[in-house]
Design an enzyme around this catalytic site. Structure first.
Site, short mmCIF file in Angstrom:
data_model
loop_
_atom_site.label_atom_id
_atom_site.label_comp_id
_atom_site.label_asym_id
_atom_site.label_seq_id
_atom_site.Cartn_x
_atom_site.Cartn_y
_atom_site.Cartn_z
N ASP A 193 1.31 -1.00 -0.38
CA ASP A 193 0.01 0.28 -0.11
C ASP A 193 0.56 1.32 0.25
O ASP A 193 1.79 1.24 0.76
CB ASP A 193 -1.29 0.56 1.16
N GLU A 230 1.22 -0.79 -4.83
CA GLU A 230 0.22 0.61 -5.69
C GLU A 230 1.35 1.82 -5.60
O GLU A 230 1.90 2.68 -4.77
CB GLU A 230 -0.06 0.70 -3.94
O1 ZXY Z 1 -9.63 12.26 1.65
C1 ZXY Z 1 -8.71 10.92 2.45
N1 ZXY Z 1 -7.71 10.90 2.18
C2 ZXY Z 1 -7.34 12.20 1.34
C3 ZXY Z 1 -7.16 12.00 0.12
C4 ZXY Z 1 -6.68 10.56 -0.72
O2 ZXY Z 1 -4.97 10.17 0.29
C5 ZXY Z 1 -4.71 8.67 0.42
C6 ZXY Z 1 -4.47 8.10 -1.04
C7 ZXY Z 1 -3.87 7.94 -1.79
C8 ZXY Z 1 -4.85 9.68 -2.96
C9 ZXY Z 1 -4.01 9.17 -4.26
C10 ZXY Z 1 -2.47 8.57 -4.14
O3 ZXY Z 1 -1.84 9.01 -5.61
C11 ZXY Z 1 -1.49 8.57 -3.00
O4 ZXY Z 1 -0.05 8.61 -3.82
C12 ZXY Z 1 -2.15 8.31 -2.15
O5 ZXY Z 1 -3.50 6.56 0.20
C13 ZXY Z 1 -3.75 6.52 1.01
C14 ZXY Z 1 -3.52 5.05 1.79
C15 ZXY Z 1 -3.72 4.10 3.42
O6 ZXY Z 1 -3.08 3.39 3.22
C16 ZXY Z 1 -4.41 5.64 3.87
C17 ZXY Z 1 -5.10 6.45 3.78
O7 ZXY Z 1 -6.58 7.37 4.53
C18 ZXY Z 1 -4.20 7.05 1.62
C19 ZXY Z 1 -5.12 8.26 2.16
O8 ZXY Z 1 -5.95 9.52 2.34
C20 ZXY Z 1 -10.24 10.49 2.98
C21 ZXY Z 1 -9.98 10.63 4.21
C22 ZXY Z 1 -8.96 10.08 4.63
C23 ZXY Z 1 -9.01 7.89 4.35
N2 ZXY Z 1 -8.85 8.97 3.49
C24 ZXY Z 1 -9.15 8.71 1.81
O9 ZXY Z 1 -8.88 8.67 0.50
C25 ZXY Z 1 -8.11 6.96 1.27
C26 ZXY Z 1 -8.33 6.51 0.16
C27 ZXY Z 1 -7.28 5.28 0.79
C28 ZXY Z 1 -6.84 4.55 1.22
C29 ZXY Z 1 -6.24 3.05 1.29
C30 ZXY Z 1 -5.24 3.37 -0.45
O10 ZXY Z 1 -4.35 1.83 -0.17
C31 ZXY Z 1 -5.85 4.06 -1.42
O11 ZXY Z 1 -4.93 4.09 -2.18
C32 ZXY Z 1 -6.32 5.52 -0.86
#
Ligand code: ZXY
Ligand code: CA
Length: 484
Positions: A193, A230
């Site tokens: 991840d 990822e």
């Molecule tokens: O708005 C949110 N997050 C900010 C925008 C998304 O950014 C995240 C990315 C992310 C997004 C885009 C990118 O290009 C990047 O490099 C990273 O990866 C994550 C990986 C995690 O293990 C835990 C996380 O909370 C995140 C995360 O917040 C909401 C609320 C908190 C969790 N979340 C989320 O949206 C959670 C998203 C999430 C969770 C698990 C994942 O494996 C993932 O790919 C995304």
């Protein structure tokens, strides 16, 4: 690290998102094993923070509080039981490993196994981790950092999540011990991840310290874990997925983005004749491909409007194309139904996950979609297994949104995404005989519940796909599920 080590004749992985270990074990024995699925990606098995203030959102499982194997999916005994039963059924287990970070800062501070932490002190006693195990000085990744500043993307916090320093011997040892414990229990590999947020050099050290797969679970001796990283990279960022392909496989987000566009008619299907590296995709053996995943099926992930179970006909078309086309290693998403993009899995008042029910027609209930149980999808898994590594030949298209192609002399597939019918005599490359279309129905005895196709001695057949048919795909192959 690029070989999934599927059992012989199997090709396809399914992400059983948020499923419990006991339910996965049962699904291996009653469905995935018998239907020829190769493997399962499971939700993170390590203890995560409980976040009631957001009603147990799906992403609480991506906030580690320890590496104890206690989550809402089950405990260590249930995990061990699942891996053993699935391997016995010929289905491999891949663990979603969160090694970039621990939790964010919340009012709650208790994990699914009862562990606590002090976020402000960067203190996670159940590991243990302390301040020296996290990157310093404290900083948070901003949107602009993805374009300008690779160092900040690696060394600063992703959306407030405490950022581990994989450069220290102690952190590496904790992570390697966690992953080696899972390998000893029989898992076949890992999803890494947020790999983009870690230094490739650190990851290489960690991967190389992982043990070989456990031969007691049927793996050949010397087998390295399958690792797919990822890395969300649709271009335009400072960090490229090419920094990670020398290490292991990489998730190919372009795959689902481009096929979602094509099957929504933003590109004509004819242009898929050179689908693969010609479209800027990763090399076949480097790519873990999918249409949607747990993050982008909720819209705020990468890639714009990705097809999901909610656009069933187009989704099944894109999935069928992915499974019929030789490029890369495919992964299917298996979801719970949602409207709120933050919502976690179906749960009771105490927060326990509710198991999927299995209906008499083999579909799922209790709020689970079980895309992997849709006939059009599991039939194409059997198609992919059957055609193996035969070449794609005899591409045909109408210059628009009607295409068809062969896989060796083992399979034939046709698509109609026009608003008028497809009615053509096409080369199927198959031996003369009668075949059941495995999309519109199944073979039952010597008959087809759906379309029946007669292939002549020249390999040609009359192919009809109405614009208003329930599905936009027709597929026949030399295996027992199709050949009469
Ligand atoms: O708005 C949110 N997050 C900010 C925008 C998304 O950014 C995240 C990315 C992310 C997004 C885009 C990118 O290009 C990047 O490099 C990273 O990866 C994550 C990986 C995690 O293990 C835990 C996380 O909370 C995140 C995360 O917040 C909401 C609320 C908190 C969790 N979340 C989320 O949206 C959670 C998203 C999430 C969770 C698990 C994942 O494996 C993932 O790919 C995304
Ligand atoms: Ca990091």
């Amino acid at each position: 690290y690029k070989n999934p080590h599927y059992a012989a004749g199997r090709t396809t992985m399914v992400h059983l998102f948020e499923w419990k270990w006991d339910d996965i074990a049962a699904e291996c024995e009653r469905f995935l094993g018998p239907r020829g699925f190769g493997g399962i990606q499971i939700s993170p098995p390590n203890e995560n923070l409980i976040i009631w203030s957001r009603q147990r959102p799906w992403w609480e499982r991506y906030q580690p509080i320890s590496y104890r194997l206690v989550t809402r999916s089950g405990n260590e005994a249930q995990f061990t039981n699942m891996v053993r039963r699935c391997n016995t059924a010929g289905v491999r287990i891949y663990v979603d490993a969160i090694i970039n970070h621990m939790t964010g800062t919340w009012n709650e501070n208790t994990g699914t196994g009862g562990s606590t932490a002090n976020f402000g002190q960067w203190s996670y006693p159940a590991v243990p981790y302390g301040r020296n195990d996290f990157n310093f000085p404290h900083c948070v990744i901003s949107a602009n950092d993805y374009r300008c500043c690779p160092d900040r993307v690696r060394n600063c916090e992703l959306s407030g999540l405490k950022d581990l320093n994989q450069g220290t011997a102690y952190v590496r040892t904790q992570l390697v011990n966690y992953m080696n414990r899972l390998i000893s229990l029989g898992v076949a590999g890992f999803r890494i991840d947020a790999a983009k947020h870690m230094w490739p050099g650190d990851l290489r050290v960690i991967y190389d310290r992982l043990n070989n797969l456990n031969t007691a679970h049927g793996f050949p001796s010397g087998a390295r874990p399958y690792i797919y990283q990822e890395v969300i990279d649709l271009g335009g960022e400072a960090i490229s997925r090419n920094e990670y392909t020398p290490l292991a496989a990489v998730t190919e987000f372009k795959y689902g983005m481009e096929l979602s566009r094509a099957f929504q008619r933003n590109n004509q299907l004819r242009w898929l004749h050179n689908w693969g590296v010609g479209w800027g995709l990763l090399a076949s053996n480097d790519a873990l491909n999918f249409i949607d995943n747990h993050d982008n099926q909720r819209g705020h992930g990468a890639g714009g409007n990705i097809l999901t179970y909610k656009q069933a006909k187009q989704y099944k078309g894109a999935i069928a194309f992915m499974l019929a086309h030789p490029h890369g290693w495919p992964q299917l998403m298996s979801s719970f139904a949602f409207t709120n993009t933050e919502a976690g899995p179906p749960m009771d008042n105490s927060g326990n996950i509710i198991s999927p029910s299995i209906n008499s027609d083999q579909s799922c209930g209790n709020g689970w979609v079980c895309e992997h149980r849709w006939r059009q999808i599991f039939s194409m898994v059997a198609f992919r297994n059957r055609v193996g590594n035969t070449a794609l030949t005899n591409w045909w298209d109408n210059g628009g949104n009607q295409i068809a192609f062969c896989r060796g002399n083992q399979g034939f597939v046709a698509f109609n995404n026009e608003i008028w019918n497809l009615s053509q005599t096409l080369q199927t490359c198959l031996p003369a005989g009668n075949y059941c279309d495995v999309i519109s129905g199944t073979k039952s005895g010597n008959n087809c519940t759906g379309k029946r196709i007669t292939v002549g001695s020249d390999g040609r057949a009359s192919i009809v796909l109405g614009a208003n048919d329930y599905d936009m795909v027709l597929a026949i192959h030399a295996g027992p599920e199709s050949r009469l």
